[in-house]
Design an enzyme around this catalytic site. Sequence first.
Site, PDB file in Angstrom:
ATOM      1  N   HIS A   1       0.813  -1.224   0.000  1.00 29.23           N
ATOM      2  CA  HIS A   1       0.000   0.000   0.000  1.00 29.23           C
ATOM      3  C   HIS A   1       0.839   1.263   0.000  1.00 29.23           C
ATOM      4  O   HIS A   1       0.438   2.281  -0.551  1.00 29.23           O
ATOM      5  CB  HIS A   1      -1.017  -0.042   1.146  1.00 29.23           C
TER       6      HIS A   1
ATOM      7  N   GLU B   1     -11.269 -10.296  -5.012  1.00 26.35           N
ATOM      8  CA  GLU B   1      -9.824 -10.254  -4.749  1.00 26.35           C
ATOM      9  C   GLU B   1      -9.323 -11.491  -4.020  1.00 26.35           C
ATOM     10  O   GLU B   1      -8.206 -11.522  -3.523  1.00 26.35           O
ATOM     11  CB  GLU B   1      -9.419  -8.968  -4.042  1.00 26.35           C
TER      12      GLU B   1
ATOM     13  N   ASP C   1      -4.638  -8.017  -4.553  1.00 26.03           N
ATOM     14  CA  ASP C   1      -4.811  -9.123  -3.608  1.00 26.03           C
ATOM     15  C   ASP C   1      -5.053 -10.443  -4.320  1.00 26.03           C
ATOM     16  O   ASP C   1      -4.573 -11.479  -3.872  1.00 26.03           O
ATOM     17  CB  ASP C   1      -5.982  -8.829  -2.657  1.00 26.03           C
TER      18      ASP C   1
ATOM     19  N   CYS D   1      -9.717  -2.756 -10.561  1.00 23.44           N
ATOM     20  CA  CYS D   1      -9.138  -1.592  -9.883  1.00 23.44           C
ATOM     21  C   CYS D   1      -7.791  -1.886  -9.232  1.00 23.44           C
ATOM     22  O   CYS D   1      -7.275  -1.065  -8.486  1.00 23.44           O
ATOM     23  CB  CYS D   1     -10.121  -1.026  -8.857  1.00 23.44           C
TER      24      CYS D   1
END
Length: 579
Positions: free
Chosen positions: A192, A434, A458, A505
């Site tokens: 992240h 995910e 993920d 995304c």
Amino acid sequence: MPLKRGIGVSSGVVIGDALVLETEETRVPRRSVPNDQIKHELELLNRTFDSARVEVGQERERFASRAGADLADIFGFHERWLGDPKPLQEIASLIESNHYSAAYAISIFMRRYRRRFQEMGSPFLQERAKDVLDIERRLLHHVGAETRHELESLEQPVIIVAHDLTPSQLIMLERTKRLLGFATDAGGTTSHTAIIAAGLGIPAVVGLEDIASHVSSGDTLVIDGLHGVVVINPDSSQRENYAAEAEHLQEVRATLEELRDLKAETKDGTVIELLGNIEFPLEIKDCMEKGATGIGLFRTEFLFLESQHQPTEEEQFRAYRDALETIGDRPLVIRTMDLGGDKCHPSGNWEPEKNPFLGLRSIRYSLQNLTMFRAQLRAIVRASAYGDVRVMFPLISRIMELRQAKFVMSLVMEDLEQDGYEFKSDIPVGVMIETPAAAICARELARETDFMSIGTNDLIQYTLAVDRTNERVAQLYTPADPSILRLLRGVMRDGRRYGTSVSLCGEMAGDPLFTILLTGMGLRTFSMSAGNIPRVKKIIRSITVADAEKVMRRVISFETEREVLNYLRDETRKVWGDL
Ligand code: PEP
Ligand code: MG
């Protein structure tokens, strides 16, 4: 000049002074002292060693009374080291000959010393490097080195070098407006911290493994986020080359900006929606400027991570409403909090977990913390009165989680109605795909949702069993693995079959290498960091759907990631030169 290779996560080039975060909580700026202060620094150094020795002795005694003298001997190395006159003399001579402050001299000496251990082949000696780090922390503490929260008041623009940076640390650094870029030992493309860096356009290289022990505060660094390269103390020709590269990137960016108001439309007339991913509402403007037609992923957990306290319903409501005001009548997909994994608030009450990515993360956390979850849903539902809000639940891995989350949302709506609030009763509800489980059961999820958004960041880590934040396995982490491509294709097919729109995304959506393939698979909504939108649009405008489908059919026949990547590289080059 030394050049280190890692993983580029944000495609800018920057040159500047390094600030090494010596340990997680301590930084030591390069500081020289005038002649008449040298004596003072030497005395401070002696006192520092004395205090550290006393402290280790006390800890050994305390530990021995609990765990026995044998185990307490783990402090033996520390005691012997601190009692050895040689390190003390060497640090003192750094102070005398270079006029360094005691803190800076300690940090320089200790890093070099630690590196020697790290470079030795024997695992035993490498383990010793951790003891050395411990001693270093202890000495820096006693010498009074500045502590982490002082990062908030950086005075000069700097490139941060650290073993690792958490998303919250990066946010804090970014807020200082002094962060030029960063380089870390740890991390991968989709950790992240890397994603935020890309979103904010901060040049960064991660996964460098040992950069923090090769750089000292005050060194000049080049961060080439495009190629994943860091140059330490570049010579003049390297400086010139990188300055030219930075200028070139700027020109490419300017050319792409001309596409801003044009549609992302293929040559044969299919319009593709390009949405933005954001962590903070203030990024919406940037997305719009880059040509996004809405926001496909608002990672709301960052409202929690950046705040000192848990944001109230009212605070969240204001954030969502403000976001809607900025975005106008375009869609805003609000993902409910995805806390846990690598996104734990330092002040939160997190139980340590052995496998945080497999633990109490995301929707699981929300469903176990219903007060928080309800407050967030109330805020989102209330905001729906102000624009095109859509709700998305993350990390759904079984249909019951979706049903529970929807049930909580329906209760929230009932309460709000009773409380007299205005809101839309038909807010579209979607899930992130995910986990492999969600991808495999996408048809069941499709039947009960209005949209699905594939989170490849993920999905890749869970399908290939590769931690997305671990630089040691970063070479195994790839969207091009045939297993991933098959899952993606299956989800898109299920979406079409059950009339549920599908978007993507994860970072893959913003990587131009995969634009043709994803278009060929039938993807019509891409959501990505603002900075990637122009490049992806450029490719879409240069291809036909028929050609993209041909590319997809070929790719699907490959057995290895390498074949997939080589082929996609060639095909992408054909439409847009050498990326
Ligand atoms: C993903 O997993 O692809 C995703 C978009 O979610 P995040 O990166 O926030 O985990
Ligand atoms: Mg995710």
